[in-house]
Design a protein around this motif. Sequence first.
Motif, PDB file in Angstrom:
ATOM      1  N   LEU A  82      39.640 -17.049  50.622  1.00 54.26           N
ATOM      2  CA  LEU A  82      40.525 -17.597  51.754  1.00 54.26           C
ATOM      3  C   LEU A  82      42.088 -17.030  51.224  1.00 54.26           C
ATOM      4  O   LEU A  82      42.999 -16.693  52.148  1.00 54.26           O
ATOM      5  CB  LEU A  82      40.804 -19.249  51.654  1.00 54.26           C
ATOM      6  N   ILE A  88      31.419 -22.455  57.295  1.00 60.54           N
ATOM      7  CA  ILE A  88      32.714 -21.972  57.857  1.00 60.54           C
ATOM      8  C   ILE A  88      33.751 -22.875  57.010  1.00 60.54           C
ATOM      9  O   ILE A  88      33.909 -24.054  57.568  1.00 60.54           O
ATOM     10  CB  ILE A  88      32.931 -22.012  59.167  1.00 60.54           C
ATOM     11  N   LEU A  89      34.772 -22.346  56.361  1.00 58.70           N
ATOM     12  CA  LEU A  89      35.428 -23.246  55.581  1.00 58.70           C
ATOM     13  C   LEU A  89      37.174 -22.790  55.445  1.00 58.70           C
ATOM     14  O   LEU A  89      37.252 -21.555  55.706  1.00 58.70           O
ATOM     15  CB  LEU A  89      35.075 -23.040  54.040  1.00 58.70           C
ATOM     16  N   THR A  90      37.789 -23.687  55.430  1.00 56.92           N
ATOM     17  CA  THR A  90      39.328 -23.501  55.512  1.00 56.92           C
ATOM     18  C   THR A  90      40.030 -24.323  54.325  1.00 56.92           C
ATOM     19  O   THR A  90      39.370 -25.194  53.771  1.00 56.92           O
ATOM     20  CB  THR A  90      39.905 -23.594  56.701  1.00 56.92           C
ATOM     21  N   LEU A  91      41.335 -24.460  54.264  1.00 50.96           N
ATOM     22  CA  LEU A  91      41.947 -25.218  53.675  1.00 50.96           C
ATOM     23  C   LEU A  91      42.384 -26.479  54.197  1.00 50.96           C
ATOM     24  O   LEU A  91      42.873 -26.406  55.399  1.00 50.96           O
ATOM     25  CB  LEU A  91      43.230 -24.588  52.996  1.00 50.96           C
ATOM     26  N   ALA A  92      42.322 -27.457  53.569  1.00 50.51           N
ATOM     27  CA  ALA A  92      42.702 -28.781  54.138  1.00 50.51           C
ATOM     28  C   ALA A  92      43.849 -29.348  52.967  1.00 50.51           C
ATOM     29  O   ALA A  92      44.044 -28.953  51.834  1.00 50.51           O
ATOM     30  CB  ALA A  92      41.675 -29.600  54.485  1.00 50.51           C
ATOM     31  N   GLY A  93      44.203 -30.461  53.332  1.00 48.75           N
ATOM     32  CA  GLY A  93      45.249 -31.150  52.273  1.00 48.75           C
ATOM     33  C   GLY A  93      44.615 -31.486  51.028  1.00 48.75           C
ATOM     34  O   GLY A  93      43.389 -31.922  51.225  1.00 48.75           O
ATOM     35  N   GLY A  94      45.209 -31.413  50.075  1.00 49.80           N
ATOM     36  CA  GLY A  94      44.649 -31.835  48.661  1.00 49.80           C
ATOM     37  C   GLY A  94      45.595 -31.975  47.644  1.00 49.80           C
ATOM     38  O   GLY A  94      46.544 -30.922  47.748  1.00 49.80           O
ATOM     39  N   ALA A 150      45.806 -27.234  47.863  1.00 50.72           N
ATOM     40  CA  ALA A 150      44.980 -27.393  48.926  1.00 50.72           C
ATOM     41  C   ALA A 150      43.395 -27.525  48.577  1.00 50.72           C
ATOM     42  O   ALA A 150      43.146 -27.053  47.615  1.00 50.72           O
ATOM     43  CB  ALA A 150      45.317 -26.477  49.957  1.00 50.72           C
ATOM     44  N   SER A 151      42.896 -28.404  49.344  1.00 53.52           N
ATOM     45  CA  SER A 151      41.291 -28.476  49.009  1.00 53.52           C
ATOM     46  C   SER A 151      40.434 -27.621  50.202  1.00 53.52           C
ATOM     47  O   SER A 151      41.127 -27.059  51.151  1.00 53.52           O
ATOM     48  CB  SER A 151      40.988 -29.980  49.284  1.00 53.52           C
ATOM     49  N   ILE A 152      39.455 -27.603  49.748  1.00 58.39           N
ATOM     50  CA  ILE A 152      38.670 -26.517  50.596  1.00 58.39           C
ATOM     51  C   ILE A 152      37.514 -27.341  51.587  1.00 58.39           C
ATOM     52  O   ILE A 152      36.952 -28.352  50.779  1.00 58.39           O
ATOM     53  CB  ILE A 152      37.713 -25.534  49.873  1.00 58.39           C
ATOM     54  N   ARG A 153      37.543 -27.398  52.815  1.00 55.23           N
ATOM     55  CA  ARG A 153      36.804 -27.893  53.525  1.00 55.23           C
ATOM     56  C   ARG A 153      36.140 -27.226  54.744  1.00 55.23           C
ATOM     57  O   ARG A 153      36.605 -26.238  55.168  1.00 55.23           O
ATOM     58  CB  ARG A 153      37.600 -29.325  54.194  1.00 55.23           C
ATOM     59  N   ARG A 154      35.110 -28.014  55.315  1.00 53.12           N
ATOM     60  CA  ARG A 154      34.388 -27.248  56.351  1.00 53.12           C
ATOM     61  C   ARG A 154      35.396 -27.307  57.641  1.00 53.12           C
ATOM     62  O   ARG A 154      36.113 -28.282  57.716  1.00 53.12           O
ATOM     63  CB  ARG A 154      33.157 -27.903  56.884  1.00 53.12           C
ATOM     64  N   PHE A 155      35.569 -26.199  58.419  1.00 55.11           N
ATOM     65  CA  PHE A 155      36.284 -26.009  59.314  1.00 55.11           C
ATOM     66  C   PHE A 155      35.828 -26.978  60.518  1.00 55.11           C
ATOM     67  O   PHE A 155      34.659 -27.215  61.033  1.00 55.11           O
ATOM     68  CB  PHE A 155      36.356 -24.660  60.086  1.00 55.11           C
ATOM     69  N   ARG A 162      40.987 -28.681  65.731  1.00 52.12           N
ATOM     70  CA  ARG A 162      41.456 -27.449  64.980  1.00 52.12           C
ATOM     71  C   ARG A 162      42.858 -27.688  64.403  1.00 52.12           C
ATOM     72  O   ARG A 162      43.071 -26.655  63.525  1.00 52.12           O
ATOM     73  CB  ARG A 162      41.599 -26.363  66.006  1.00 52.12           C
ATOM     74  N   ASN A 167      27.807 -25.423  59.713  1.00 56.25           N
ATOM     75  CA  ASN A 167      28.486 -26.626  59.011  1.00 56.25           C
ATOM     76  C   ASN A 167      27.720 -27.864  59.007  1.00 56.25           C
ATOM     77  O   ASN A 167      27.951 -28.795  59.482  1.00 56.25           O
ATOM     78  CB  ASN A 167      29.819 -26.887  59.808  1.00 56.25           C
ATOM     79  N   ARG A 209      35.740 -27.978  64.263  1.00 52.18           N
ATOM     80  CA  ARG A 209      35.905 -27.262  65.507  1.00 52.18           C
ATOM     81  C   ARG A 209      36.351 -27.951  66.303  1.00 52.18           C
ATOM     82  O   ARG A 209      36.841 -27.660  67.468  1.00 52.18           O
ATOM     83  CB  ARG A 209      34.468 -26.283  65.718  1.00 52.18           C
ATOM     84  N   ASP A 213      43.492 -29.713  62.275  1.00 47.15           N
ATOM     85  CA  ASP A 213      43.395 -30.417  60.623  1.00 47.15           C
ATOM     86  C   ASP A 213      43.548 -28.993  59.817  1.00 47.15           C
ATOM     87  O   ASP A 213      43.672 -29.268  58.760  1.00 47.15           O
ATOM     88  CB  ASP A 213      41.817 -30.505  60.524  1.00 47.15           C
ATOM     89  N   ASP A 214      43.490 -27.678  60.482  1.00 42.69           N
ATOM     90  CA  ASP A 214      43.484 -26.633  59.443  1.00 42.69           C
ATOM     91  C   ASP A 214      44.745 -26.538  59.033  1.00 42.69           C
ATOM     92  O   ASP A 214      45.933 -26.267  59.876  1.00 42.69           O
ATOM     93  CB  ASP A 214      43.193 -25.380  60.384  1.00 42.69           C
ATOM     94  N   LEU A 215      45.054 -26.579  57.646  1.00 41.02           N
ATOM     95  CA  LEU A 215      46.326 -26.385  57.063  1.00 41.02           C
ATOM     96  C   LEU A 215      46.725 -25.056  56.833  1.00 41.02           C
ATOM     97  O   LEU A 215      47.852 -24.669  56.614  1.00 41.02           O
ATOM     98  CB  LEU A 215      46.337 -27.273  55.652  1.00 41.02           C
ATOM     99  N   PHE A 216      45.731 -24.116  56.962  1.00 41.82           N
ATOM    100  CA  PHE A 216      46.205 -22.998  56.490  1.00 41.82           C
ATOM    101  C   PHE A 216      47.140 -22.141  57.180  1.00 41.82           C
ATOM    102  O   PHE A 216      48.073 -21.439  56.780  1.00 41.82           O
ATOM    103  CB  PHE A 216      44.712 -22.213  56.611  1.00 41.82           C
TER     104      PHE A 216
END
Lengths: 258, 66
Positions: free
Chosen positions: A92, B59-65, A43-48, A53, B6, A50, A55-58
């Motif tokens: 994460l 603020i970061l999270t995981l996305a597709g990749g 998975a890639s790391i991206r800005r959350f 919401r 962000n 807001r 979009d959050d794969l976590f």
Amino acid sequence: MSDLLILGEHSFASRLLLGTGKFSDVATMVDAVQRSGSGLVTASIRRFNRENRDDDLFGPLSRLPDLFLLPNTSGAMNAREAVLAARIGRELTGHGLVKLEIHPNPHHLMPDPIETFTAARELAADGFSVLPYMPADPVLAKRLEEIGCAAVMPLGSAIGSGQGLATAHLLRLIIENSNIPVIVDAGLRAPSEAAAAMEMGCDAVLVNSAVAAAANPGAMAEAFAQAVRAGRRAFQAGLMGRSDTAQATSPLTAFLAR
Amino acid sequence: MNLKVNGEEYLHTGDDRLPSLLRELDMRDHKVALVINEQVVPMTDIARHRLREGDRVDILTLAGGG
């Protein structure tokens, strides 16, 4: 008989790594992950976001049992950015496995060997299990092994290109000389190419576009899983040698007297 | 307090502790990583971290990749 893929302190029953990008929607991606049998997905790391919401794969990925999330450093343009991305990924996921990728040119997405080496050295010294995406270069592979990478991930061909194992002769050299796992990453299109990579002796393959862009991603995930298992088993079984001439399988003695 | 969240200007009206900002942004149900001025703030430090005027908060999270 157990035949585990060992990456740093972690071991995995499946030798197929699956990427989570490019899927049409989250449900299709989750279905493909489950049917792939993969225990390690990137998975890639991206800005959350807001405003969006979902979009959050976590959330959806962390609810799947026995699945390890492998953060990548995609988007990093240099070693400094990649090191920061790796630290974010560790925060994460709670573990230090990271797919290091630095490919600043969007036209070909070829990994930058110098920045990759620099970041890998810093991350390995900081206790990460570094899996660097790299050009299919046997010299660089050895150097990355020497500085403590947990595996190397040479490319079969350009990311998302579907050109298959264009680097096959170099991959063979990397595999022959490596004391750490070799994971062929990028460029695969067909399950037969994954099987060929495994027959060659690579330790695992990573696919994303080949599954995500298939007409039926879930079915293609199953096909890759079977191909990787078949290729691995064939490698363990030992392929027969080649000959320039025919070698009869039936006795050549005449069955009727002439 | 003026922050950059962000990449966008953000006026934070709560106190100077990080959990106050996360409440204001309604982030409590999401697992995220926080980077302030390009330094990762470990989860264990979030409760006591104090924000300062002009901080760049990511603020970061995981996305597709792949």
